[in-house]
Motif scaffolding. Sequence first.
Motif, PDB file in Angstrom:
ATOM      1  N   LYS A   1      -3.995   3.072  12.838  1.00  0.00           N
ATOM      2  CA  LYS A   1      -3.358   3.049  14.157  1.00  0.00           C
ATOM      3  C   LYS A   1      -3.492   4.398  14.863  1.00  0.00           C
ATOM      4  O   LYS A   1      -3.652   5.445  14.232  1.00  0.00           O
ATOM      5  CB  LYS A   1      -1.867   2.713  14.001  1.00  0.00           C
ATOM      6  CG  LYS A   1      -1.649   1.266  13.560  1.00  0.00           C
ATOM      7  CD  LYS A   1      -0.182   0.897  13.579  1.00  0.00           C
ATOM      8  CE  LYS A   1      -0.013  -0.574  13.212  1.00  0.00           C
ATOM      9  NZ  LYS A   1       1.340  -0.879  12.767  1.00  0.00           N
TER      10      LYS A   1
ATOM     11  N   SER B   1       7.857   0.886   4.845  1.00  0.00           N
ATOM     12  CA  SER B   1       9.065   0.425   4.165  1.00  0.00           C
ATOM     13  C   SER B   1       9.713   1.507   3.314  1.00  0.00           C
ATOM     14  O   SER B   1      10.891   1.406   2.968  1.00  0.00           O
ATOM     15  CB  SER B   1       8.729  -0.774   3.281  1.00  0.00           C
ATOM     16  OG  SER B   1       7.676  -0.436   2.381  1.00  0.00           O
TER      17      SER B   1
ATOM     18  N   ARG C   1       0.860  -1.190   0.000  1.00  0.00           N
ATOM     19  CA  ARG C   1       0.000   0.000   0.000  1.00  0.00           C
ATOM     20  C   ARG C   1       0.886   1.227   0.000  1.00  0.00           C
ATOM     21  O   ARG C   1       1.930   1.246   0.668  1.00  0.00           O
ATOM     22  CB  ARG C   1      -0.885   0.030   1.249  1.00  0.00           C
ATOM     23  CG  ARG C   1      -1.745  -1.209   1.434  1.00  0.00           C
ATOM     24  CD  ARG C   1      -2.436  -1.160   2.788  1.00  0.00           C
ATOM     25  NE  ARG C   1      -3.539  -0.201   2.792  1.00  0.00           N
ATOM     26  CZ  ARG C   1      -4.098   0.267   3.910  1.00  0.00           C
ATOM     27  NH1 ARG C   1      -3.637  -0.093   5.078  1.00  0.00           N
ATOM     28  NH2 ARG C   1      -5.108   1.114   3.850  1.00  0.00           N
TER      29      ARG C   1
ATOM     30  N   PHE D   1       1.600   4.637  16.759  1.00  0.00           N
ATOM     31  CA  PHE D   1       2.271   4.514  15.463  1.00  0.00           C
ATOM     32  C   PHE D   1       3.693   5.089  15.533  1.00  0.00           C
ATOM     33  O   PHE D   1       4.658   4.483  15.080  1.00  0.00           O
ATOM     34  CB  PHE D   1       1.438   5.246  14.406  1.00  0.00           C
ATOM     35  CG  PHE D   1       1.918   5.060  12.995  1.00  0.00           C
ATOM     36  CD1 PHE D   1       1.860   3.821  12.378  1.00  0.00           C
ATOM     37  CD2 PHE D   1       2.407   6.145  12.269  1.00  0.00           C
ATOM     38  CE1 PHE D   1       2.282   3.651  11.056  1.00  0.00           C
ATOM     39  CE2 PHE D   1       2.828   5.980  10.958  1.00  0.00           C
ATOM     40  CZ  PHE D   1       2.765   4.731  10.353  1.00  0.00           C
TER      41      PHE D   1
ATOM     42  N   ALA E   1      -3.026   3.440   8.241  1.00  0.00           N
ATOM     43  CA  ALA E   1      -2.745   2.105   8.775  1.00  0.00           C
ATOM     44  C   ALA E   1      -3.726   1.705   9.877  1.00  0.00           C
ATOM     45  O   ALA E   1      -3.607   0.623  10.445  1.00  0.00           O
ATOM     46  CB  ALA E   1      -1.313   2.062   9.314  1.00  0.00           C
TER      47      ALA E   1
ATOM     48  N   PHE F   1       3.901   0.816   2.586  1.00  0.00           N
ATOM     49  CA  PHE F   1       3.897  -0.229   3.622  1.00  0.00           C
ATOM     50  C   PHE F   1       4.183  -1.572   2.960  1.00  0.00           C
ATOM     51  O   PHE F   1       3.683  -1.849   1.867  1.00  0.00           O
ATOM     52  CB  PHE F   1       2.526  -0.309   4.298  1.00  0.00           C
ATOM     53  CG  PHE F   1       2.182   0.887   5.133  1.00  0.00           C
ATOM     54  CD1 PHE F   1       2.485   0.910   6.481  1.00  0.00           C
ATOM     55  CD2 PHE F   1       1.545   1.990   4.572  1.00  0.00           C
ATOM     56  CE1 PHE F   1       2.154   2.003   7.263  1.00  0.00           C
ATOM     57  CE2 PHE F   1       1.207   3.094   5.347  1.00  0.00           C
ATOM     58  CZ  PHE F   1       1.517   3.100   6.701  1.00  0.00           C
ATOM     59  N   ASP F   2       4.964  -2.388   3.654  1.00  0.00           N
ATOM     60  CA  ASP F   2       5.244  -3.717   3.104  1.00  0.00           C
ATOM     61  C   ASP F   2       4.138  -4.706   3.529  1.00  0.00           C
ATOM     62  O   ASP F   2       3.164  -4.320   4.205  1.00  0.00           O
ATOM     63  CB  ASP F   2       6.642  -4.211   3.509  1.00  0.00           C
ATOM     64  CG  ASP F   2       6.787  -4.413   5.013  1.00  0.00           C
ATOM     65  OD1 ASP F   2       5.757  -4.495   5.721  1.00  0.00           O
ATOM     66  OD2 ASP F   2       7.941  -4.481   5.483  1.00  0.00           O
ATOM     67  N   ALA F   3       4.321  -5.950   3.125  1.00  0.00           N
ATOM     68  CA  ALA F   3       3.277  -6.948   3.374  1.00  0.00           C
ATOM     69  C   ALA F   3       3.024  -7.180   4.858  1.00  0.00           C
ATOM     70  O   ALA F   3       1.932  -7.573   5.268  1.00  0.00           O
ATOM     71  CB  ALA F   3       3.657  -8.272   2.697  1.00  0.00           C
ATOM     72  N   ALA F   4       4.056  -6.897   5.681  1.00  0.00           N
ATOM     73  CA  ALA F   4       3.904  -7.067   7.127  1.00  0.00           C
ATOM     74  C   ALA F   4       3.255  -5.841   7.777  1.00  0.00           C
ATOM     75  O   ALA F   4       3.115  -5.790   8.996  1.00  0.00           O
ATOM     76  CB  ALA F   4       5.272  -7.333   7.756  1.00  0.00           C
ATOM     77  N   GLY F   5       2.895  -4.854   6.952  1.00  0.00           N
ATOM     78  CA  GLY F   5       2.264  -3.653   7.497  1.00  0.00           C
ATOM     79  C   GLY F   5       3.250  -2.641   8.045  1.00  0.00           C
ATOM     80  O   GLY F   5       2.855  -1.678   8.691  1.00  0.00           O
ATOM     81  N   ARG F   6       4.539  -2.883   7.786  1.00  0.00           N
ATOM     82  CA  ARG F   6       5.557  -1.951   8.268  1.00  0.00           C
ATOM     83  C   ARG F   6       5.810  -0.873   7.224  1.00  0.00           C
ATOM     84  O   ARG F   6       5.745  -1.134   6.015  1.00  0.00           O
ATOM     85  CB  ARG F   6       6.864  -2.689   8.573  1.00  0.00           C
ATOM     86  CG  ARG F   6       6.816  -3.534   9.843  1.00  0.00           C
ATOM     87  CD  ARG F   6       8.159  -4.210  10.050  1.00  0.00           C
ATOM     88  NE  ARG F   6       8.575  -4.940   8.861  1.00  0.00           N
ATOM     89  CZ  ARG F   6       8.860  -6.243   8.853  1.00  0.00           C
ATOM     90  NH1 ARG F   6       8.810  -6.962   9.955  1.00  0.00           N
ATOM     91  NH2 ARG F   6       9.226  -6.832   7.733  1.00  0.00           N
TER      92      ARG F   6
END
Lengths: 154, 709
Positions: free
Chosen positions: B532, B451, B326, B537, B530, B444-449
């Motif tokens: 959050k 990136s 995303r 966050f 996200a 955001f990467d697949a882990a939601g971090r």
Amino acid sequence: MIRINVNGRAIEVDAAPDTPLLWVLRDHLGLPGTKYGCGRALCGACTVHLDGAAVRSCSLPIADLADRRVTTIEGLSVDRTHPVQRAWIELDVPQCGYCQSGQIMSAAALLRSNPHPSDSDIDAAMSGNICRCGTYSRIRRAIHRAAEMLGAGA
Amino acid sequence: MGASTGTGDLSRRDFLGAAAVLGTASALVLMLPLRVRAAPGGATELNAWLRIAPDETITILVDRSEMGQGVYTALPMLIAEELEVRLAAIQIVAAPVGDAYFNPGNDGQITGTSNSVQDAWVKLRTAGAQARTMLISAAATSWGVDPDECVAKDGVISNRAGDRLTYGAVAARAARLPVPQRVALKPSKDFVLVGRDLPRTDTPAKVDGSAEFGIDVRLPGMLYGAFAQSPVLGGWPDSVDALAAAKLPGVRLVLPLDSGVLVVADHYWQALAARKALNVDWNSGPNAALDNATITALLRHAAADDPGLAARTDGDADAALRGAVRTHSARYELPLLAHATMEPMNCTADVHADGCDLYVGTQVQQLAQAAAAPAAGLPPDRVRVHTTFLGGGFGRRLEVDFIPAAVAGSKALGRPVQVIWTREDDMTHDTYRPPALEDISAGFDAAGRLSAWKLHIVSPSITARMLPPVVGVDPSVVEAALNFPYDVPNVSIRYTRQEIGIDVGYMRSVSHAINCFVIESFIDELAAFAGKNPYDFRIGMLGKHPRHRRVLEAAARLAGWGKPAPGRHLGLALMQGYSSLIAEVAEISIEGGSPKIHRIVCAVDCGQMVNPRIVESQIESGIVFGLTAALWGKVTIARGVVQQTNFDAYRVLRVNEMPDIQVRLLPSDAAPGGIGELSVALVAPAVCNAVFAATGRRLRSLPIDATRL
């Protein structure tokens, strides 16, 4: 020649009739404690007392002031002992200090008419005095402190 | 105690040209011997900052300009700490121009970047300790005892036999001794002055009207000048018809200059009247068609056309964005701002047979000297700069555009001339805080971090004009962006320089106020994106930054984060700047389509503090300054002419609009950080984040007042 009373002294001023009191004080009478800030009564830096009331000296032509009584910051006390000055010192209110003559004169006039002002009284009486350093919190506290000193008969 | 009241003290100082020439400025410079010189009143100079007279008068020369930030108190406290004298025993005067007063962090004798205490922290304590050591040695020699058997306290040296000598009695002998190469400085646990809320030295003079600002300088025979400048920024006079003006009462001089027309009269009101009577044919120059739309278009085109210079590159932000699950992007735009110091620009010059004396509230003594010299027809070392109190600086008095006309007038008339800009002159001929456009993206990467983080800053460069050459990215445009603290593996920060035709200048907090608004607003956007909490966050990405984390936690706790009162909404912002950390939380409600600011809470870690009460006042001051800018600050230009002329159209915060401000100063053993500009930049993002919390509306331009919620 226009005759006015400044800080208890009768003075004859030789200035163009439209000269604002501010510039008479600063340029003619050697009293630069009253400050120029805006020239249009928008900022309050030039505040003095005219017959005891706070006024903006930048917007008062000298011709209209014959025989009136003017008090400037230099005449508020001879030794910084006016309660407002003492409170200002106690709380270390000024930063750059440029607006503070006007702040102090507005505060002194407020306390004369209202010895125990509330925060909203202070807001109403002091909202014409701008401070770009943002000393407003300490100004408010110092006015309350000066009111205490006055109440204690200081 | 004596704050400088200016002219009297300053004009007697004639030694400034002889200030010791010291190589690179650091604590090391103090190890070079200084020539012993006679100072006024028979005082002895023990070093560039300290004079002691036989009558025990101790004078400290402060080499940074007092503009409200407290240097006339904090810097003397550093010397007094090691000199073993009370602050109240000291007279304070402004230092002249001198190489000893060089500020390496600013590459000149410059008061700015909030670094006065950082620069002085070791330097002035060392100066105090060296002087104390020399005074003790002189006393010990006269007693024939070992210096180690002597102690100094409150300006008196004593030995084990009970003998006593005052500083004044031994100063002249002490000054002839070699300057000790190594002196031990007190550990902070032994401080008796540093860290205490001592009263400001300049307060008494600022409550009775005696503090002398530039506009208050009075010299025998002095005349007053008004300066007519082109209504269009950057224009100049093609011709002047001064016949009517010259006939008016009191008028002494009408002098066309490159940038305007000077009128000098016996009194300022006369000079203003004569200025109105001038008939000037202005050449509008290159900015005749400039307006806000053209400025915005310039920045937008540059953002599209130029990728910019890399200012920080971690990993590969573009690749990370392409690979992100995303992404989110936004464009932020910020307006021009005016400094609006309470004391309008002014300068007093006295050109005479012995040189030129310049009396001016300036943050740049050397540049002031250099600006005056050509107008005086003198080499710079014949210009003596007498720094008065500054009725606000905020970076405006880093400029010297208000200096040459006074010098030219004085040179033409052979008398002192004080040129005062009206409020309208000041407001319409400022060097404005530059506008900026910033494009920002994150992924955001697949882990939601988080990136990827990509920021493109487009704005003019102040430094390229003021302190050229600038190689690469002007550091003053990427503040609070380069030191982006959040854990993101791929970061790209780029800068495109786009000039706009008019001069822009440094303003309190400079690009911190631009970049922090963008970054801390966008972080809030990402938190919402996200799903959050904005606090959680941020905290989750501060693993490597415990000092950041501590101020954020403290501010959130103080503000009652997560539990706003009914109808109230909170927004927060975090920043590192000036070697300090700060977090702010704004508490607002929405009333009549506008935010009402109830409370601003902040937590500060600025390292060790010299005078916490001054720190607190500076933090409050910056919040008020930042709130003015956030709510109302905007300069508009139409056909090259600034539209705001006074405080009616350029609104600033007043006491009745003052929120409750709560400042928590966190204890710290770190070296001192800056405090004068620190709190300005977080106000706009904190308030706008609170507006988002209240309304779901994201404000990406300022001022807030321009948007109806």
